[in-house]
Design an enzyme around this catalytic site. Sequence first.
Site, PDB file in Angstrom:
ATOM      1  N   ARG A 182       0.869  -1.184   0.000  1.00 33.17           N
ATOM      2  CA  ARG A 182       0.000   0.000   0.000  1.00 33.17           C
ATOM      3  C   ARG A 182       0.904   1.231   0.000  1.00 33.17           C
ATOM      4  NH1 ARG A 182       2.223   2.044   3.862  1.00 33.17           N
ATOM      5  NH2 ARG A 182       0.689   3.678   3.732  1.00 33.17           N
ATOM      6  N   GLN A 224      -2.213   2.435   9.855  1.00 34.12           N
ATOM      7  CA  GLN A 224      -0.904   2.548   9.198  1.00 34.12           C
ATOM      8  C   GLN A 224       0.096   3.339  10.053  1.00 34.12           C
ATOM      9  OE1 GLN A 224      -3.837   3.072   7.698  1.00 34.12           O
ATOM     10  NE2 GLN A 224      -3.813   2.549   5.529  1.00 34.12           N
ATOM     11  N   ARG A 241      -7.183  -0.365  -7.113  1.00 38.41           N
ATOM     12  CA  ARG A 241      -7.514   0.735  -6.191  1.00 38.41           C
ATOM     13  C   ARG A 241      -7.647   2.018  -7.016  1.00 38.41           C
ATOM     14  NH1 ARG A 241      -4.269   1.112  -0.663  1.00 38.41           N
ATOM     15  NH2 ARG A 241      -6.227   2.061   0.018  1.00 38.41           N
ATOM     16  N   ASP A 253      -2.281  10.852  -2.316  1.00 45.18           N
ATOM     17  CA  ASP A 253      -2.546   9.813  -3.326  1.00 45.18           C
ATOM     18  C   ASP A 253      -2.884  10.431  -4.672  1.00 45.18           C
ATOM     19  OD1 ASP A 253      -2.967   8.457  -0.630  1.00 45.18           O
ATOM     20  OD2 ASP A 253      -2.849   6.810  -2.057  1.00 45.18           O
ATOM     21  N   ALA A 308       0.862   5.119  -2.253  1.00 48.42           N
ATOM     22  CA  ALA A 308       0.707   5.422  -3.684  1.00 48.42           C
ATOM     23  C   ALA A 308       1.901   4.991  -4.559  1.00 48.42           C
ATOM     24  CB  ALA A 308       0.388   6.910  -3.859  1.00 48.42           C
ATOM     25  N   ASN A 350      -5.789  12.332   0.248  1.00 44.39           N
ATOM     26  CA  ASN A 350      -4.870  11.510   1.049  1.00 44.39           C
ATOM     27  C   ASN A 350      -5.683  10.707   2.061  1.00 44.39           C
ATOM     28  OD1 ASN A 350      -2.119  10.751   1.724  1.00 44.39           O
ATOM     29  ND2 ASN A 350      -2.453  11.821   3.661  1.00 44.39           N
TER      30      ASN A 350
HETATM   31  O1  MRU Z   1      -4.590   3.161   1.987  1.00 39.93           O
HETATM   32  P1  MRU Z   1      -3.100   3.383   1.916  1.00 39.93           P
HETATM   33  O2  MRU Z   1      -2.374   2.887   3.099  1.00 39.93           O
HETATM   34  O3  MRU Z   1      -2.532   2.910   0.607  1.00 39.93           O
HETATM   35  O4  MRU Z   1      -2.986   4.964   1.919  1.00 39.93           O
HETATM   36  C1  MRU Z   1      -1.700   5.529   1.812  1.00 39.93           C
HETATM   37  C2  MRU Z   1      -1.724   6.978   2.017  1.00 39.93           C
HETATM   38  O5  MRU Z   1      -2.758   7.601   2.146  1.00 39.93           O
HETATM   39  C3  MRU Z   1      -0.421   7.684   1.959  1.00 39.93           C
HETATM   40  O6  MRU Z   1      -0.469   8.809   2.767  1.00 39.93           O
HETATM   41  C4  MRU Z   1      -0.169   8.080   0.511  1.00 39.93           C
HETATM   42  O7  MRU Z   1      -0.113   6.972  -0.330  1.00 39.93           O
HETATM   43  C5  MRU Z   1       1.013   8.925   0.312  1.00 39.93           C
HETATM   44  S1  MRU Z   1       2.506   8.326   1.003  1.00 39.93           S
HETATM   45  C6  MRU Z   1       3.433   7.706  -0.195  1.00 39.93           C
END
Ligand code: MRU
Length: 345
Positions: free
Chosen positions: A44, A193, A87, A234, A46, A244
């Site tokens: 996970r 996370q 996604r 994201d 981005a 985000n």
């Molecule tokens: O659902 P996730 O864990 O993939 O979400 C990730 C985020 O929201 C991060 O803040 C985002 O990808 C930017 S960090 C590289």
Amino acid sequence: MRTVFWEDNQTRMIDQRRLPGAFEVVAYRSHKDVAVAIKDMVVRGAPAIGAAAAFGLALAAHESASTSTDDLLADLHSAAATLKSARPTAVNLAWAVDRVIRSVENKNLNADELRQAVLYEAQKIADEDVEINKRMAQHGAALINDGDTVIHHCNTGSLATVDWGTALGVIRMAHEQGKRVHVLVDETRPRLQGARLTAWELEQYKIPYEIISDNMSGYFLRAGKAQKVFFGADRVTANGDVANKIGTYMLALAAHDNNVPAYSVVPTSTIDLSLKDGSQIPIEERDGGEVLDLQFRGERVAPQNARARNPAFDVTPNRLISAIVTENGIVYPPFITNLPEFVLS
Ligand code: MRU
């Protein structure tokens, strides 16, 4: 170790569902399994899902028995659609898949050359990600002063990228430069996370931190106990709206109300100039079970029949973003005029 990598004709990745309890690397031989791994959040973040999908295409090229270039390209397009649908919010996923396809189309390659070229481009995306993150970190570290306490949302570290990280990469760079930085790590409900992954990474880097629950940020900001807020993104639209991890909007609101700067750290592959503003960003809604999974003293919190909503991202309007840190430098408002030159340079 990189979060996602290619080895022995397999796409390998750290299984982020199991951290910090267990460190396990899983290996995939089919692009469909990689798409499921992205959906299930084995990988996970981005940039990390972009790289995983690129390696997923390399698997698709190996999986295909086609001997003609046209047939192989058709198989790749079909795999690209599967991977892109895993996604919807992080634009890096579609960006990486489209980049790999573009790199092999109309190039007069035979089928074997095409297979090699797909892997070559996927590896290039992964290698570039590490280098881009370090450039972002150099730029962004200038925003952190010695002695700062920083609130950080979600996980934006090595685990969210191929290596090093975006917002957490900035904090890590400032720490390596000898600045004393303290991080307030918000838990980031419902997938945690922050509490699971960011805390685990900060332990490795020996950066001092404390975990706070998501609803404590306003308290610390109002009390003057945090000088900066950092998060990733994201997808960033042409006007600087930032999609985000869910909760970013409330955090940025509280920061703005207390005159604390909020910074989004993104590779330019996260900036989608084709979208005018954040209302056009598709927001993933995940299974409510992820919210209801919560336990307290070993027991499920919610009543058995409870239902839940689970939008995985929110959009923070540009007026709440103090600056956007990219590998090409720090972009200040007005983003609508300033973003394009950083994306194109
Ligand atoms: O659902 P996730 O864990 O993939 O979400 C990730 C985020 O929201 C991060 O803040 C985002 O990808 C930017 S960090 C590289």
